[in-house]
Write an enzyme that holds these catalytic residues in place. Structure first.
Site, mmCIF file in Angstrom:
data_model
loop_
_atom_site.group_PDB
_atom_site.id
_atom_site.type_symbol
_atom_site.label_atom_id
_atom_site.label_comp_id
_atom_site.label_asym_id
_atom_site.label_seq_id
_atom_site.Cartn_x
_atom_site.Cartn_y
_atom_site.Cartn_z
ATOM 1 N N THR A 124 35.719 31.068 37.233
ATOM 2 C CA THR A 124 34.328 31.192 36.786
ATOM 3 C C THR A 124 34.236 31.614 35.327
ATOM 4 O O THR A 124 33.367 31.144 34.592
ATOM 5 C CB THR A 124 33.604 32.223 37.686
ATOM 6 O OG1 THR A 124 33.622 31.711 39.015
ATOM 7 C CG2 THR A 124 32.170 32.455 37.263
ATOM 8 N N THR A 167 38.737 34.735 40.216
ATOM 9 C CA THR A 167 38.908 36.033 40.876
ATOM 10 C C THR A 167 39.459 35.920 42.303
ATOM 11 O O THR A 167 40.093 36.853 42.778
ATOM 12 C CB THR A 167 37.563 36.796 40.920
ATOM 13 O OG1 THR A 167 36.608 36.008 41.633
ATOM 14 C CG2 THR A 167 37.062 37.103 39.534
ATOM 15 N N ASP A 168 39.217 34.781 42.966
ATOM 16 C CA ASP A 168 39.584 34.699 44.387
ATOM 17 C C ASP A 168 41.049 35.047 44.657
ATOM 18 O O ASP A 168 41.358 35.764 45.601
ATOM 19 C CB ASP A 168 39.305 33.287 44.941
ATOM 20 C CG ASP A 168 37.823 33.003 45.119
ATOM 21 O OD1 ASP A 168 37.012 33.844 44.687
ATOM 22 O OD2 ASP A 168 37.481 31.946 45.681
ATOM 23 N N LYS A 188 40.993 41.847 45.899
ATOM 24 C CA LYS A 188 39.566 41.539 45.855
ATOM 25 C C LYS A 188 38.987 41.981 47.201
ATOM 26 O O LYS A 188 39.383 41.467 48.244
ATOM 27 C CB LYS A 188 39.363 40.034 45.630
ATOM 28 C CG LYS A 188 37.901 39.647 45.446
ATOM 29 C CD LYS A 188 37.730 38.194 45.021
ATOM 30 C CE LYS A 188 36.252 37.891 44.844
ATOM 31 N NZ LYS A 188 35.979 36.543 44.379
HETATM 32 N N1 ASP Z 1 36.287 30.585 43.117
HETATM 33 C C1 ASP Z 1 36.383 31.120 41.786
HETATM 34 C C2 ASP Z 1 37.843 31.286 41.461
HETATM 35 O O1 ASP Z 1 38.491 32.113 42.021
HETATM 36 C C3 ASP Z 1 35.656 32.403 41.727
HETATM 37 C C4 ASP Z 1 35.769 33.168 40.443
HETATM 38 O O2 ASP Z 1 36.390 32.811 39.475
HETATM 39 O O3 ASP Z 1 35.185 34.255 40.424
HETATM 40 O O4 ASP Z 1 38.329 30.575 40.618
#
Ligand code: ASP
Length: 414
Positions: A82, A159-160, A237
């Site tokens: 993201t 983040t995932d 997370k």
């Molecule tokens: N689905 C995304 C990822 O992990 C979510 C994010 O970046 O927060 O790439």
């Protein structure tokens, strides 16, 4: 229906119409709605698509980023997620990945903290990251970390699965002598509530600090008070959407960093010293992470053995248990040379499989209890240890992945 990324469009389906900006996507039409959320529509469901405003071509990138004498150098490596996707609503242009000029242009405060160099290595959402990508990222970090003129490295990441990558980098980079900081954002930078800016600012500050470890630096609270720096092997997370989704498990965060540059150290950490970083990227990909659950098919273990898997991490219940029916398969797996490890499904706390007879039988069968090691860290470490041909490393505390004595207060406090 000719359209491009960044075009403002109205899409009609048999359920109605949606309007927004076209995001990058191959198989579906992904539209960023006015609310900032994305919606995906299967191409076969699109009845009509009207372009209401064409995307303005992205301006040529400024190659040179201002250099200030006396400031440390921080390299930012982008991998996607993201934090790397942004829609400029004024122009409608889609920026799929960050580069130095984008960053420094959008966040001039970075220029006051460090001289920034930025390189793109991947552009993936982190759910699509594979173990081979960890190797790619580790090699790129290593190249920068060995440079004498570089103070620290920041890796922007989805983040995932950021905590899998932080664990992988922790093991792959040995004798690290400077900070390697992973960061991302829960909300994209084109939304008012985005955490991207502060996470990046605090991460660049972390990269100039004396923490010579692989860490994750993300919002510490739901407001913009500070970012928390977590050890790369002890972080997870823990929330789907909150800005403070990342938490240290079984220990306190390493530090709190305020965007004004103040660093408060809250746990032990390894400091910078004269060390030569080494790259150890060998990994065994035939490793599985298995969530043990009531009613699971005991033949699953045999299936992995038949498929040639070399290591299994079982996310065991409670103090380290599995349904009794699994014992036969586990014994057989160990006999065939498969390394079977146990990690806590409870996430917090330490395994103690000797308390109940089920656990004792498991240990007798040859399963290795990994104390309080996080399941994701255990999975990555098992791949790495088998890749180094040293599965017994699983029982050693190499990068702070095992906390010798857990302070009970860590679970009690938010
Ligand atoms: N689905 C995304 C990822 O992990 C979510 C994010 O970046 O927060 O790439």
């Amino acid at each position: 229906m000719k359209y491009k990324e960044g075009d403002k469009v109205i899409v009609s389906t048999n359920k109605g119409e949606v309007s927004g900006i076209v995001m990058p996507s191959k198989r579906t039409v992904v539209i960023k709605l006015e609310s900032g959320y994305n919606t995906g529509i299967k191409k076969s469901n699109v009845r009509g698509l009207k372009v209401v405003r064409r995307a303005t071509p992205v301006k040529k990138k400024v190659k040179k980023v201002g250099f200030k004498k006396g400031l440390p150098t921080v390299v930012i490596l982008s991998t996607g997620g993201t934090i790397s996707s942004r829609v400029d609503y004024a122009t409608g242009a889609v920026h799929a990945s960050l580069d130095a000029s984008d960053l420094v242009g959008a966040m001039p405060e970075l220029k006051e903290i460090a001289n920034i160099e930025c390189k793109g290595i991947l552009n993936k959402m982190s759910e699509d990251i594979k173990p081979g990508d960890w190797v790619k990222i580790a090699k790129a970090v290593y190249r920068e970390a060995k440079r004498k003129d570089v103070s620290g490295v920041v890796v922007t990441h989805g983040t995932d699965t950021m905590h899998y990558t932080s664990a992988a980098l922790s093991f792959m980079l040995e004798d690290l002598n400077k900070p390697v900081v992973l960061t991302g954002s829960q909300r994209s930078s084109d939304r008012g509530s985005s955490d991207a800016r502060m996470n990046l600012v605090c991460s660049v500050i972390a990269a100039t600090s004396d923490i010579a470890e692989v860490v994750v630096c993300m919002h510490g609270t739901t407001d913009d008070a500070y970012c928390s720096v977590h050890r790369g092997t002890k972080v997870r997370k823990m929330h789907t959407s909150r800005r403070d989704a990342f938490q240290s498990i079984n220990e306190s965060q390493i530090a709190m960093i305020r965007p004004d540059g103040k660093i408060e150290h809250t746990n032990r950490y390894r400091k910078r010293a004269e060390r030569v970083v080494k790259l150890k990227i060998g990994i065994e990909s035939q490793v599985a992470l298995i969530y043990v659950h009531p009613g699971m098919n005991p033949d699953l273990i045999d299936w992995y053995v038949k498929k040639g898997y070399k290591g299994l991490v079982l996310m065991a219940t409670g103090l380290g248990h599995v349904p009794s029916e699994l014992l036969r398969g586990i014994k057989n797996a160990v006999k065939r040379g498969v390394t079977v490890c146990l990690a806590p499904q409870c996430i917090s706390g330490r395994l103690n499989p000797l308390v109940y007879s089920n656990g004792r039988k498991l240990i007798k069968a040859g399963a290795l209890p990994l104390e309080d090691m996080l399941p994701e860290t255990a999975y990555v470490k098992l791949m790495w240890s088998l890749g180094q041909d040293k599965p017994k490393l699983m029982l050693e505390n190499l990068r702070g992945e095992i906390v010798e004595c857990i302070d009970p207060k860590v679970f009690e406090s938010p």
